[in-house]
Write a protein that holds these residues in place. Structure first.
Motif, short mmCIF file in Angstrom:
data_model
loop_
_atom_site.label_atom_id
_atom_site.label_comp_id
_atom_site.label_asym_id
_atom_site.label_seq_id
_atom_site.Cartn_x
_atom_site.Cartn_y
_atom_site.Cartn_z
N TRP A 286 113.41 15.52 83.38
CA TRP A 286 113.05 16.00 84.71
C TRP A 286 111.38 17.18 84.66
O TRP A 286 111.90 18.10 84.40
CB TRP A 286 113.59 16.45 85.51
N GLU A 287 110.40 16.23 84.95
CA GLU A 287 109.87 17.36 84.84
C GLU A 287 109.18 18.42 85.24
O GLU A 287 109.01 19.88 84.53
CB GLU A 287 107.67 16.66 85.39
N LYS A 288 109.66 19.24 86.38
CA LYS A 288 110.10 19.97 87.04
C LYS A 288 110.64 20.67 86.17
O LYS A 288 110.08 22.12 85.96
CB LYS A 288 110.70 20.12 88.70
N ARG A 289 111.63 20.90 85.46
CA ARG A 289 112.94 21.58 84.85
C ARG A 289 111.86 22.33 83.79
O ARG A 289 112.25 22.91 83.23
CB ARG A 289 113.89 21.41 84.90
N TRP B 258 101.93 19.88 79.97
CA TRP B 258 101.67 19.67 78.42
C TRP B 258 101.54 20.86 77.98
O TRP B 258 101.46 21.21 77.10
CB TRP B 258 100.87 18.55 78.05
N GLU B 259 100.07 21.49 78.64
CA GLU B 259 99.72 22.62 77.95
C GLU B 259 100.50 23.75 78.11
O GLU B 259 100.63 24.51 77.42
CB GLU B 259 98.75 23.13 78.71
N ALA B 260 101.60 23.69 79.23
CA ALA B 260 103.00 25.03 79.30
C ALA B 260 103.81 24.43 78.26
O ALA B 260 104.11 25.76 77.62
CB ALA B 260 103.19 24.62 80.75
N MET B 261 103.85 23.35 78.01
CA MET B 261 104.68 23.05 77.36
C MET B 261 104.69 23.26 75.73
O MET B 261 105.28 23.81 75.25
CB MET B 261 105.11 21.55 76.95
N ALA B 262 103.02 22.83 75.42
CA ALA B 262 102.54 23.75 74.45
C ALA B 262 102.45 24.74 73.30
O ALA B 262 102.63 25.82 72.38
CB ALA B 262 101.27 22.55 73.34
N ARG B 263 102.46 26.15 75.01
CA ARG B 263 101.73 27.15 74.94
C ARG B 263 103.62 27.65 74.63
O ARG B 263 103.26 29.28 74.12
CB ARG B 263 101.37 27.81 76.14
N SER B 264 104.45 27.15 75.06
CA SER B 264 106.12 28.10 75.18
C SER B 264 106.46 27.75 73.76
O SER B 264 107.56 28.43 73.95
CB SER B 264 106.64 27.19 76.02
N GLY B 265 105.35 27.05 72.64
CA GLY B 265 106.24 26.77 71.51
C GLY B 265 107.03 25.42 70.89
O GLY B 265 106.96 25.41 70.19
N LEU B 266 106.41 24.70 72.38
CA LEU B 266 107.57 23.60 71.73
C LEU B 266 106.64 23.14 70.35
O LEU B 266 105.41 22.77 70.89
CB LEU B 266 106.69 22.48 72.99
N VAL C 105 111.34 25.68 82.41
CA VAL C 105 111.78 26.02 81.34
C VAL C 105 110.74 26.43 80.34
O VAL C 105 110.81 27.51 79.81
CB VAL C 105 112.82 25.28 80.84
N ALA C 106 109.19 26.02 80.41
CA ALA C 106 108.20 26.81 79.60
C ALA C 106 107.55 27.66 80.01
O ALA C 106 107.24 28.57 78.78
CB ALA C 106 107.12 25.20 79.29
N ALA C 107 107.60 27.39 81.38
CA ALA C 107 107.12 28.95 81.55
C ALA C 107 108.44 29.73 81.08
O ALA C 107 107.78 31.36 81.37
CB ALA C 107 106.78 28.92 82.80
N GLY D 137 103.72 10.19 81.47
CA GLY D 137 104.08 11.05 83.33
C GLY D 137 103.49 12.14 83.27
O GLY D 137 103.28 12.52 84.70
N PHE D 138 103.83 13.06 83.08
CA PHE D 138 103.69 14.36 82.63
C PHE D 138 102.42 15.04 82.61
O PHE D 138 101.54 13.73 81.91
CB PHE D 138 104.44 14.81 81.41
N SER D 139 102.26 15.68 83.57
CA SER D 139 100.83 16.37 83.42
C SER D 139 100.23 16.89 82.72
O SER D 139 100.26 17.62 81.70
CB SER D 139 100.52 16.73 85.73
N GLY D 140 98.78 16.77 83.30
CA GLY D 140 98.34 17.95 81.42
C GLY D 140 99.06 19.47 81.59
O GLY D 140 98.73 19.95 80.51
#
Ligand code: B12
Length: 486
Positions: A245-248, A280-288, A252-254, A274-277
């Motif tokens: 679920w993209e929103k969740r 993806w940026e939020a996930m990478a920033r959060s340490g994924l 979480v990333a934020a 299908g995830f937005s850019g």
């Protein structure tokens, strides 16, 4: 009544929080004292089990996965039952929940849980203590007369609707594992089930396409707790599908960005494409750091047969490039050896892997062989060819079937020694040219040595009998990524 929770030894070097039994511990009603024995971290677990199971009115709850854990659980439980005939032994988890009859054919086991344990434990403990009819306990199976009686399950609930895991009852330092994510990596699980029904997957039987996620704020709160109270620097989210679920995921990333943890989880390729850019940026920033994907095959026809929701080989390449752009390493798992023309399929998959490595040398590759699970489709083809599961635990723990569960020896009628050889040869060269990042014990010099030697064969595409690389892997005690996997 004294409750003993037992997590049998799984695999070497896997120190992970025993979430299966911790999930049970949190629903044990007041008035039932409990203790947890985790053979993976406790050097005195044998003595602890003896002592605890010898208490009056003890009940032993055992979680069992197929493979090594089953091999340990069978003799241990047998010995305990022989010594303490009054001990009640109940099994649960992925093995007993699927192979119910084989478990109940063994007199040492009093009963098994069919699915999630949270709905079972309170009712079961009250029934055992009061001597009530077990038929009133939901979600279990037990022997009745000459047969096996199964009771209906209660509806599944998200994990967050129960109390937190009782970390305070554990020595958490023992579980702070050194991994590629960091010096103190902990594991957590944030959703029940999986929303998809791929017809080769080992969890579909249990969840039938249901997925109940914990809310993002709950995931963030538990992560904060692991960081602040126990010093976590890395988190492995063990969900079957963390990113459904993209929103969740974005929330979480934020929510965890400021914690400075590195993290890992499992996803579907089509969802992540299908995830937005921004996500993806939020996930990478959060340490994924890395995401595990079931890529499964380099052959479109095989992907269609696996019910992968329309996934195409081209999508695997697109995801590889997208993940590279965001600096999040993809870990692609392939399941070779499905019915049809497995040799041709393997060659197509090898060719895709070469392309993936060319476009993103940092991607990880994991190779498994299809191992039947009782679901319509490929399993029926295997059965028609003479495949059947063992009927007893003794067969399951014997030499033939114990490697089956680890997906290296599938015993399917269409598998040939030639296929197994080609997969092993390709994998050896691949693991030399690109040693996995997840084996953190491998020093820089060893890594370089493997790469230099592996490069010759990889570039020339000569995979047959790579003896020199096999010897080098053995000398360096190289760990293939699937040995470290789940
Ligand atoms: C962590 C993990 C491991 C760890 C084990 C950690 C440990 N036990 O100490 C390691 C890395 C060692 C491991 C190894 C393997 N694993 Co593993 N693992 C997982 C993983 C990712 C998470 C398990 C978990 O903690 N879940 C969270 C808890 C809360 O849920 P749960 O385990 O389902 O427990 C609930 C119910 O099952 C039930 N329950 C469980 N036990 C009991 C006991 C009783 C008495 C009762 C009443 C209820 C009950 O109640 C619990 C609470 O709701 C799962 C996938 C997943 N997402 O679940 C795969 C999974 C369980 N593993 C699997 C497999 C196949 C393996 C391997 C055999 C494969 C391999 N790669 O070789 C190996 C080897 C096994 C071994 N060594 O014994 C499969 C099992 C499939 C199947 N149908 O049999 C799974 C489902 C992965 C998959 N999708 O294929 N694994």
């Amino acid at each position: 009544m004294n409750v003993v929770l037992y997590n049998p030894r799984a695999q070497r070097a896997h120190r992970r929080l025993p979430l299966s039994v911790l999930a049970l511990a949190r629903v044990i009603p007041p008035g039932f004292p409990w203790a947890l024995v985790d053979e993976n971290v406790d050097p005195d677990s044998g003595a602890a089990l003896e002592r605890l199971c010898g208490q009056p009115d003890a009940v032993l709850f055992v979680t069992v996965m197929p493979g090594p854990q089953l091999r340990v659980a069978v003799p241990t439980c047998r010995a305990l039952k022989a010594r303490y005939p009054g001990l009640r032994i109940w099994w649960g988890g992925y093995f007993p929940g699927i192979h119910v009859d084989a478990c109940l054919a063994d007199p040492m086991i009093d009963g098994v849980a069919l699915g999630l344990g949270e709905g079972v434990i309170p009712a079961l403990l009250h029934a055992l203590e009061g001597g009530h009819d077990l038929a009133e306990v939901p979600g279990i199976a037990f022997r009745r007369g000459a047969g096996v009686h199964r009771t209906a399950s209660t509806p599944m609930r998200p994990s967050a609707s129960f109390a937190d895991f009782p970390y305070e009852r554990l020595d958490m330092d023992r579980y702070a594992a050194r991994t590629f994510l960091g010096e103190r990596t902990f594991n957590h699980h944030t959703s029940v089930g999986c929303p998809y029904v791929c017809n080769f997957c080992a969890v579909v039987n249990v969840y039938e396409g249901r997925w109940l996620p914990d809310p993002a704020e709950h995931v963030v709160r538990v992560t904060q707790r692991l960081v602040r109270e126990y010093g976590a620097t890395g988190i492995e989210f063990h969900d079957n599908n963390f990113f459904a679920w993209e929103k969740r995921t974005a929330e979480v990333a934020a929510g965890i960005t400021k914690l400075g943890v590195a993290w890992w989880g499992e996803a579907r390729i089509d969802t992540m494409l299908g995830f937005s850019g921004e996500t993806w940026e939020a996930m990478a920033r959060s340490g994924l750091r890395m995401v595990f994907y079931g890529a499964e095959s380099g052959d479109d026809e095989v992907l269609a047969r696996m019910d992968k929701g329309g996934l195409r080989v081209a999508d695997i390449g697109s995801l590889n490039r997208l993940a590279r752009r965001h600096g999040v390493r993809p870990e692609f798992s392939f399941v070779l050896g499905t019915p049809g023309d497995p040799l041709q399929e393997a060659e197509r998959t090898f060719s895709l892997i070469r392309t993936l490595k060319r476009e993103n040398p940092d991607c990880e590759i994991i190779l498994y062989l299809y191992t039947p699970v009782p679901l319509p489709g490929m399993y029926d083809t295997a059965k028609a060819g003479g495949f059947s599961f063992p009927a007893t635990l003794d067969d399951w723990v014997g030499p033939v079937w114990s490697t089956f569960a680890q997906r290296r020896n599938p015993l399917t009628p269409w598998i040939t020694p030639e296929l197994i050889r080609r997969v092993a040869d390709f994998e050896t060269v691949l693991n030399a040219r690109f040693p996995t990042h997840t084996d953190i014990r491998l020093g820089a010099a060893s890594r370089r040595g493997l790469q230099v030697l592996g490069k010759l064969r990889w570039e020339a595409a000569v995979f047959r009998a790579p003896l020199e690389l096999r010897i080098l892997h053995r000398l360096l005690r190289y760990r293939r990524p699937e040995e470290m996997g789940f």
